[in-house]
Design a protein around this motif. Sequence first.
Motif, PDB file in Angstrom:
ATOM      1  N   ALA A  36       0.814  -1.215   0.000  1.00  0.00           N
ATOM      2  CA  ALA A  36       0.000   0.000   0.000  1.00  0.00           C
ATOM      3  C   ALA A  36       0.848   1.266   0.000  1.00  0.00           C
ATOM      4  O   ALA A  36       0.550   2.212  -0.733  1.00  0.00           O
ATOM      5  CB  ALA A  36      -0.950  -0.011   1.196  1.00  0.00           C
ATOM      6  N   ASP A  37       1.894   1.314   0.822  1.00  0.00           N
ATOM      7  CA  ASP A  37       2.726   2.513   0.885  1.00  0.00           C
ATOM      8  C   ASP A  37       3.438   2.772  -0.440  1.00  0.00           C
ATOM      9  O   ASP A  37       3.479   3.901  -0.925  1.00  0.00           O
ATOM     10  CB  ASP A  37       3.763   2.411   2.012  1.00  0.00           C
ATOM     11  CG  ASP A  37       3.117   2.452   3.391  1.00  0.00           C
ATOM     12  OD1 ASP A  37       2.034   3.053   3.514  1.00  0.00           O
ATOM     13  OD2 ASP A  37       3.702   1.885   4.331  1.00  0.00           O
ATOM     14  N   MET A  38       4.006   1.731  -1.017  1.00  0.00           N
ATOM     15  CA  MET A  38       4.703   1.887  -2.288  1.00  0.00           C
ATOM     16  C   MET A  38       3.709   2.227  -3.396  1.00  0.00           C
ATOM     17  O   MET A  38       4.009   3.021  -4.283  1.00  0.00           O
ATOM     18  CB  MET A  38       5.478   0.616  -2.640  1.00  0.00           C
ATOM     19  CG  MET A  38       6.330   0.754  -3.883  1.00  0.00           C
ATOM     20  SD  MET A  38       7.484   2.149  -3.883  1.00  0.00           S
ATOM     21  CE  MET A  38       8.547   1.720  -2.540  1.00  0.00           C
ATOM     22  N   ALA A  39       2.509   1.652  -3.326  1.00  0.00           N
ATOM     23  CA  ALA A  39       1.476   1.962  -4.323  1.00  0.00           C
ATOM     24  C   ALA A  39       1.101   3.442  -4.256  1.00  0.00           C
ATOM     25  O   ALA A  39       0.924   4.091  -5.291  1.00  0.00           O
ATOM     26  CB  ALA A  39       0.247   1.083  -4.105  1.00  0.00           C
ATOM     27  N   GLU A  40       0.983   3.975  -3.050  1.00  0.00           N
ATOM     28  CA  GLU A  40       0.704   5.410  -2.886  1.00  0.00           C
ATOM     29  C   GLU A  40       1.810   6.246  -3.525  1.00  0.00           C
ATOM     30  O   GLU A  40       1.546   7.206  -4.247  1.00  0.00           O
ATOM     31  CB  GLU A  40       0.589   5.779  -1.401  1.00  0.00           C
ATOM     32  CG  GLU A  40      -0.714   5.394  -0.769  1.00  0.00           C
ATOM     33  CD  GLU A  40      -1.864   6.310  -1.131  1.00  0.00           C
ATOM     34  OE1 GLU A  40      -1.651   7.389  -1.725  1.00  0.00           O
ATOM     35  OE2 GLU A  40      -2.998   5.927  -0.830  1.00  0.00           O
ATOM     36  N   SER A  41       3.054   5.887  -3.246  1.00  0.00           N
ATOM     37  CA  SER A  41       4.191   6.639  -3.786  1.00  0.00           C
ATOM     38  C   SER A  41       4.228   6.587  -5.308  1.00  0.00           C
ATOM     39  O   SER A  41       4.434   7.607  -5.973  1.00  0.00           O
ATOM     40  CB  SER A  41       5.507   6.087  -3.233  1.00  0.00           C
ATOM     41  OG  SER A  41       5.580   6.292  -1.853  1.00  0.00           O
ATOM     42  N   ILE A  42       4.038   5.403  -5.851  1.00  0.00           N
ATOM     43  CA  ILE A  42       4.069   5.244  -7.303  1.00  0.00           C
ATOM     44  C   ILE A  42       2.916   6.008  -7.950  1.00  0.00           C
ATOM     45  O   ILE A  42       3.095   6.655  -8.989  1.00  0.00           O
ATOM     46  CB  ILE A  42       4.057   3.746  -7.693  1.00  0.00           C
ATOM     47  CG1 ILE A  42       5.412   3.118  -7.336  1.00  0.00           C
ATOM     48  CG2 ILE A  42       3.730   3.560  -9.174  1.00  0.00           C
ATOM     49  CD1 ILE A  42       5.481   1.632  -7.546  1.00  0.00           C
ATOM     50  N   THR A  43       1.746   5.971  -7.325  1.00  0.00           N
ATOM     51  CA  THR A  43       0.596   6.691  -7.869  1.00  0.00           C
ATOM     52  C   THR A  43       0.859   8.195  -7.874  1.00  0.00           C
ATOM     53  O   THR A  43       0.578   8.884  -8.859  1.00  0.00           O
ATOM     54  CB  THR A  43      -0.675   6.360  -7.066  1.00  0.00           C
ATOM     55  OG1 THR A  43      -0.886   4.942  -7.105  1.00  0.00           O
ATOM     56  CG2 THR A  43      -1.889   7.053  -7.640  1.00  0.00           C
TER      57      THR A  43
END
Length: 182
Positions: A36-43
């Motif tokens: 979730a954290d990496m997905a937020e950053s990538i988004t």
Amino acid sequence: MQAAERTETELDDIDALVRTYRPRLLRFVMFSIGDADMAESITQDCFLKAYNGRANFRGDCSVNTWLTSIALNLVRDQQRLQKFRFWRQARATAVDVTEAANFLPSHESSPERTLLVAEQSKQVQAALENLSPNQKMIFMMRFAEEMDLAEIAETIHMPINTVKTHLHRALKSVRAQVAAAK
């Protein structure tokens, strides 16, 4: 010319762009990397790249397809850099967002139905882990993101017949694994 002007306006308003496309992109990235954290950053990086590169948008595809292509490239870059070392460990200890979402209260589902859906979701999720990266990505784009085959082909720069082949093999594998689990 009016459609091109509308697209330019859409890309110039970053707040509206984020409001419109963030949920779909975040879900796609989350399913792609499982963190979730990496997905937020990538988004967030995706929207930053899109906003900074909006002058390069030719309008050959939809804004959604363009943003998904940017997100896909960022996911691939992240996977290449980290080689999943850290994320495998994080995934093993993290709460599964899709599983947690299945247990949200609903006035339409009985507890038995909710449990059945959660079990089926686990089986499909487990089956997805056995797919090739291309099969998993295409499966998720088709069924989680509800993208049509032409849009998937355009997004991942792959011939549509190759997309169809990967999707067919993914479906066949998932169905076989879910049937074997029953």
